[in-house]
Every structure is written in C-alpha cells, then in structure tokens.
Enzyme design. Structure first.
Site, PDB file in Angstrom:
ATOM      1  N   LYS A  54       0.840  -1.202   0.000  1.00  0.00           N
ATOM      2  CA  LYS A  54       0.000   0.000   0.000  1.00  0.00           C
ATOM      3  C   LYS A  54       0.878   1.257   0.000  1.00  0.00           C
ATOM      4  CE  LYS A  54      -3.746  -2.562   2.132  1.00  0.00           C
ATOM      5  NZ  LYS A  54      -4.484  -3.016   3.312  1.00  0.00           N
ATOM      6  N   GLN A  98      -5.233  -1.714   9.345  1.00  0.00           N
ATOM      7  CA  GLN A  98      -5.036  -3.051   8.774  1.00  0.00           C
ATOM      8  C   GLN A  98      -5.657  -4.105   9.691  1.00  0.00           C
ATOM      9  OE1 GLN A  98      -3.759  -3.616   5.739  1.00  0.00           O
ATOM     10  NE2 GLN A  98      -4.004  -5.804   5.933  1.00  0.00           N
ATOM     11  N   ASP A 121     -11.558   2.271   3.274  1.00  0.00           N
ATOM     12  CA  ASP A 121     -11.820   0.831   3.193  1.00  0.00           C
ATOM     13  C   ASP A 121     -13.303   0.567   2.933  1.00  0.00           C
ATOM     14  OD1 ASP A 121      -9.908  -1.188   3.345  1.00  0.00           O
ATOM     15  OD2 ASP A 121      -9.557  -0.866   5.489  1.00  0.00           O
TER      16      ASP A 121
HETATM   17  N1  GUN Z   1      -6.901  -7.195   5.808  1.00  0.00           N
HETATM   18  C1  GUN Z   1      -7.139  -7.991   4.725  1.00  0.00           C
HETATM   19  N2  GUN Z   1      -7.793  -7.308   3.772  1.00  0.00           N
HETATM   20  C2  GUN Z   1      -7.979  -6.059   4.253  1.00  0.00           C
HETATM   21  C3  GUN Z   1      -8.580  -4.881   3.720  1.00  0.00           C
HETATM   22  O1  GUN Z   1      -9.112  -4.842   2.608  1.00  0.00           O
HETATM   23  N3  GUN Z   1      -8.546  -3.791   4.525  1.00  0.00           N
HETATM   24  C4  GUN Z   1      -7.998  -3.820   5.758  1.00  0.00           C
HETATM   25  N4  GUN Z   1      -8.030  -2.702   6.489  1.00  0.00           N
HETATM   26  N5  GUN Z   1      -7.427  -4.883   6.278  1.00  0.00           N
HETATM   27  C5  GUN Z   1      -7.417  -5.995   5.522  1.00  0.00           C
END
Ligand code: GUN
Length: 284
Positions: A54, A98, A121
C-alpha cells in the site's frame, strides 16, 4: 476455445496511471496532496507485506502516506487515539486500519471510530448503509476492483444472472449489492446452500469468494460464463491458487481472472482510488 484471461495486473497499471494524473492535477490546481494514514498493529507477516504494498502504491501515484507500525501490546484506547488523530489531521484524507487486529482490540469499535469521510476501506456502517441505498460512499476495495475488471472487460450485467459464492462483509455482501445496482439478478451462496453446483451453473457471471482451494470445478460453470476468482489460497508446496479450478475452467468460461494477477492487484489500486476520491471530495 480457451477463455480470455482478465489481467488485474494490466488493468491495475492503467488505473494507477490515471490516478497519478488526477493527483498531479490536484497538486497543480489546488495545491492539494492526497494523504493516506495507515495503522498496523502487531507483527503478522502477511499484514506487514500488504501494508508495504500500500505504501509503495501510494508513492507510485503521488499520494502522501503515514504508516504507524505499533506493537501487538498496544491498547485499544491507544489505537482509538491514533484514529482520532488521523480524523483531525488535515493532511490525511483516507484512513486504513489493517485487519485483523489483536484479540484484545474490538475491531468494530475501531472501525466505527473512523470518520466516514475518511473511511477509504468502506467498512464503516455509514458507508455500508449508503452503498445499500445507492448514495455516494466509499466502496470496499476488493468489490470495487471486481466491478472495474468487469467494466473494463466490457461485461454486460443488466438482466444477467450473477452468482456470488461467499457472504463476507468485505467481499460477498458488498459485491452482491454492486451487481444488483447494475441490474443483475443476484444469488448469494454460502456453506449452507443446498445445491451449490446448480446455483453456480445458472450464473452468467460467477464470483467465487470462499477461501477454499479450487472448490469451483469446471462442471459448476455455465459454458461462456465470466468467472471472477477472489480466492487466495496457499496449498502444499507453497503454490498460490484461487477458489476456482483454473485450468479446467479455462475450457468452459468465456473470461476468467487468474490467481495470482487477477483480483489481487486491483484491491490496493482501489484503495488508492478511494484516497484520491476522499481528497477530491474535500474540494466539493
Ligand atoms: N486485511 C485484509 N484485507 C484487508 C482490507 O481490505 N482492509 C484492511 N483494512 N485490512 C485488511
């Protein structure tokens, strides 16, 4: 004839290019640099690897990013304080916590604390609700990526049968809602579905998001269907495979996403898109 392979890698690269242009324009015309704040609690290797991806993608498209990496022992109150600080920080337009969080932290409490205007998200109930009633919102990244892949492949959805296998809050439910908003007739299947194979065989568009290696076999696919494989399963020997038996499905489907290189690369790209949107929306 073998199915067309839908390359998430290629689509993702062209979207990142488009985003880089939008970011450059925001800087030039408005002196605005989109900012992404990430909170990563603990030392789960997969989570660290996702967050690195990211950060790298943000750099590529010109988004400013701040990543708070804190130990697993961090308290819920401390995480809530970090969210609050990002909520107030004018340099940060998008916030991502996350997941998963350590057991002593209530995930929902943390998600609910994010300002919905910064919830890139799309996990906050306000955004989920707005998605359901067709209002402006942040669309969760994986479902958003799936829709981009379908659109950029020229797949017609109106009046088609779309079957989603899996009912998670992150993928199954929101992608079903998006397909419905595009006038598909949507079926959601799950572990208690009586005739899974039959439901799948009716699908013109089949989305597999269950997390079980190669469980969708060729006999479950309607000839000419478009197959979107969201699964990421590591099997014995370390190989990464999807929820669909890819090699066999190639002979039946008209188009299919590979694993890796299909839906996966789109997810991070959609996070970048949502962050740029979040910044753009502050100007409106
Ligand atoms: N962990 C696995 N996939 C995701 C996601 O799309 N967003 C977040 N914040 N954590 C994750």
């Amino acid at each position: 004839m073998a199915a067309k392979i839908i390359s998430g890698k290629e689509v993702s690269a062209s979207i990142r290019q488009e985003l880089a242009e939008r970011v450059a324009e925001l800087k030039e015309k408005h002196g605005l640099v989109p900012g992404l704040g990430v909170i990563l609690v603990g030392d789960d290797p997969a989570s660290h690897s996702y967050v690195k991806g990211k950060e790298k993608a943000a750099g590529q498209v010109g988004i400013y990013s701040e990543v708070l990496r804190v130990p697993a022992s961090t308290t819920e109150a401390e995480v809530l304080k970090m969210v609050e600080d990002f909520n107030k920080n004018p340099k940060i337009h998008g916030i991502l916590v996350q997941l998963p969080l350590p057991d002593h932290i209530d995930e929902n409490k943390v998600i609910f604390a994010i300002d919905p205007k910064k919830d890139v998200d799309g996990f906050h109930p306000v955004n989920i609700g707005r998605l359901h009633i067709g209002e402006e919102c942040f669309i969760p990244c994986t479902p958003n990526g799936i829709m981009e892949l379908l659109d950029r492949t020229g797949v017609e959805l109106k009046g088609k049968n779309a079957t989603v296998v899996g009912r998670s809050n992150i993928v199954g439910k929101p992608v079903a809602m998006l397909l419905l908003s595009r006038h598909a007739t949507v079926t959601i299947c799950h572990s208690r579905t009586t005739d899974l194979a039959g439901e799948c065989r009716r699908a013109d568009v089949l989305v597999a998001a269950v997390g079980r290696p190669r469980m969708i076999t060729a006999d479950m696919i309607k000839p000419g269907a478009v197959v979107i494989d969201v699964g990421v399963n590591r099997i014995e020997g370390g190989k990464l495979v999807g929820d669909v038996d890819f090699d066999a499905a190639l002979e039946v489907a008209s188009a299919i996403t590979p694993v890796p290189g299909g839906v996966g690369p789109m997810t991070i790209t959609m996070l970048m898109k949502n962050t740029v949107l979040a910044a753009e929306r502050t100007l409106a």
